[in-house]
Design an enzyme around this catalytic site. Structure first.
Site, PDB file in Angstrom:
ATOM      1  N   ARG A 129       0.146   9.466  -7.861  1.00  0.00           N
ATOM      2  CA  ARG A 129      -0.379   9.573  -6.489  1.00  0.00           C
ATOM      3  C   ARG A 129      -1.685  10.351  -6.613  1.00  0.00           C
ATOM      4  O   ARG A 129      -1.681  11.568  -6.835  1.00  0.00           O
ATOM      5  CB  ARG A 129       0.626  10.299  -5.596  1.00  0.00           C
ATOM      6  N   HIS A 144      -1.781   1.691  -0.977  1.00  0.00           N
ATOM      7  CA  HIS A 144      -0.490   2.393  -0.966  1.00  0.00           C
ATOM      8  C   HIS A 144       0.624   1.345  -1.103  1.00  0.00           C
ATOM      9  O   HIS A 144       1.410   1.124  -0.182  1.00  0.00           O
ATOM     10  CB  HIS A 144      -0.343   3.162   0.342  1.00  0.00           C
ATOM     11  N   GLN A 166       4.466   2.102  -0.304  1.00  0.00           N
ATOM     12  CA  GLN A 166       4.737   2.185   1.128  1.00  0.00           C
ATOM     13  C   GLN A 166       4.904   0.794   1.721  1.00  0.00           C
ATOM     14  O   GLN A 166       5.794   0.545   2.545  1.00  0.00           O
ATOM     15  CB  GLN A 166       3.588   2.912   1.840  1.00  0.00           C
ATOM     16  N   ASP A 198      -1.200   5.027  12.002  1.00  0.00           N
ATOM     17  CA  ASP A 198      -1.379   5.931  10.873  1.00  0.00           C
ATOM     18  C   ASP A 198      -2.339   7.035  11.305  1.00  0.00           C
ATOM     19  O   ASP A 198      -2.927   6.977  12.391  1.00  0.00           O
ATOM     20  CB  ASP A 198      -1.936   5.164   9.662  1.00  0.00           C
ATOM     21  N   CYS A 233       3.938   5.177   8.706  1.00  0.00           N
ATOM     22  CA  CYS A 233       4.328   5.583   7.352  1.00  0.00           C
ATOM     23  C   CYS A 233       4.756   7.041   7.280  1.00  0.00           C
ATOM     24  O   CYS A 233       5.409   7.443   6.315  1.00  0.00           O
ATOM     25  CB  CYS A 233       3.189   5.316   6.375  1.00  0.00           C
ATOM     26  N   ARG A 238      11.680   3.948   1.734  1.00  0.00           N
ATOM     27  CA  ARG A 238      10.885   4.379   0.588  1.00  0.00           C
ATOM     28  C   ARG A 238      11.810   4.581  -0.614  1.00  0.00           C
ATOM     29  O   ARG A 238      11.459   4.227  -1.741  1.00  0.00           O
ATOM     30  CB  ARG A 238      10.126   5.673   0.904  1.00  0.00           C
TER      31      ARG A 238
END
Length: 348
Positions: free
Chosen positions: A117, A144, A147, A241, A282, A310
């Site tokens: 990440r 991402h 996700q 988001d 998310c 996730r």
């Protein structure tokens, strides 16, 4: 005594693949991962997860903090019988005392999967160039993908009656984030209609648009880029988001003044979408900015199902990217090594 020079991790594994972006995978391959997610989630419900990561380790490199990414990967590895190592900038020399290339090569000799990440896509791509184990992009400035696998699965779990994934219309309301790009690419690859609803100043860059349009040409999907929030009408899913993220702090006031109030997902906006529209985010979410607490807690919100998935996604990804390389020893081999080592220890 001359020692063998080859690595126990079997360098240059045949068929080695990485997950840097979902765009590198076909619709069938992504569907295969979704199907694996479904089976593993069902097994987890029955407390019957097969130990498909037994004896394996995943190195988790974090240049950015995360609740869901860390907890989901670490829990997934443990539940599947393996181990996860958390590596912050304080723990390794990535890019400072040790090159990116050497980090990838060293970790490949010790672990079975690398999850990173990172601040920049070039970092995770560089790791993949040198690694001889699968590298998974846990988030970068552009994408991402982990996700989005959770998002696709959540959509599949909550499909409107009579619809398939390809029938969905998804509206992303807000900034052109790494979630926007990944969702745009995945939705158009599956043949969905994807709408990015945002101020003109912060719309998706042309590079993203071209990738999505190529997907649409192949899949029959549709892409809409607009600043008109009325375009949520008839959408199956509304996604939100953060309006700013790491590295954008100097633009915070400009962004908030541009997005608020028109692009905040309120109950009024959800009602405009329709009575059956679902809300996704998310997380983490700021309920005084990009969406309201009322929307987050409404029956139409699936954000906590999405968060749980996730874990579902990470379980599947760890298995999907290592199952080709499983070399289960025979009982004879286990006994031979056990006897050999124990016999030597008795001489000490």
């Amino acid at each position: 005594m001359k020692m063998p020079s080859s690595s126990a991790t079997n360098l240059k594994k045949e068929g080695l693949r990485h997950l840097l972006k979902t765009q590198d995978y076909t619709k069938k391959e992504l569907n295969d991962i979704l199907e694996l997610m479904a089976m593993l989630k069902e097994a987890r419900k029955e407390n019957a997860l097969p130990q498909l990561f037994k004896g394996k380790s995943v190195a988790m490199i974090f240049e950015q903090p995360s609740t869901r990414t860390r907890v989901s990967f670490e829990t997934a590895a443990t539940m599947l019988g393996g181990h996860a190592l958390f590596l912050s900038p304080k723990d390794i020399h990535l890019g400072s005392k040790e090159s990116l290339e050497d980090t990838g090569r060293v970790l490949s000799r010790m672990v079975d999967v690398i999850m990173a990440r990172v601040d920049e896509h070039s970092t995770v791509a560089g790791l993949a160039e040198q690694a001889s184990v699968p590298v998974i992009n846990g988030l970068c400035d552009w994408l991402h993908p982990t996700q989005i696998m959770a998002d696709l699965f959540t959509m599949a779990e909550h499909l409107p009656e009579g619809k398939s994934l390809s029938d969905l219309t998804v509206a992303f309301v807000g900034d052109a984030t790494n979630v926007t790009s990944s969702l745009m690419f995945a939705c158009t690859k599956f043949g969905m209609t994807f709408k990015h609803i945002c101020p003109e100043r912060f719309k998706a860059p042309q590079k993203w648009v071209e990738i999505a349009l190529d997907n649409c040409e192949a899949s029959g999907g549709k892409l809409v880029i607009t600043d008109n929030t009325d375009e949520v009408a008839g959408c199956d899913i509304i996604v939100a988001d953060s309006f700013y993220w790491f590295g954008q702090e100097d633009e915070k006031e400009l962004r908030l003044s541009t997005f608020i109030p028109n692009y905040v997902v309120t109950q009024e906006l959800m009602d405009k979408a329709g009575p059956d529209a679902m809300f996704m985010h998310c997380l983490p979410a700021n309920d005084t900015r990009e969406c309201t607490r009322e929307v987050m807690e409404s029956p139409r919100s699936v954000i906590f199902d999405e968060a749980e998935n996730r874990l579902t996604a990470q379980m599947a990804l760890l298995v999907y990217f290592t199952h080709h390389h499983i070399q289960a020893p025979t009982e004879a081999t286990l006994t031979m090594h056990k006897d050999k080592i124990e016999g030597f220890l008795k001489t000490l």
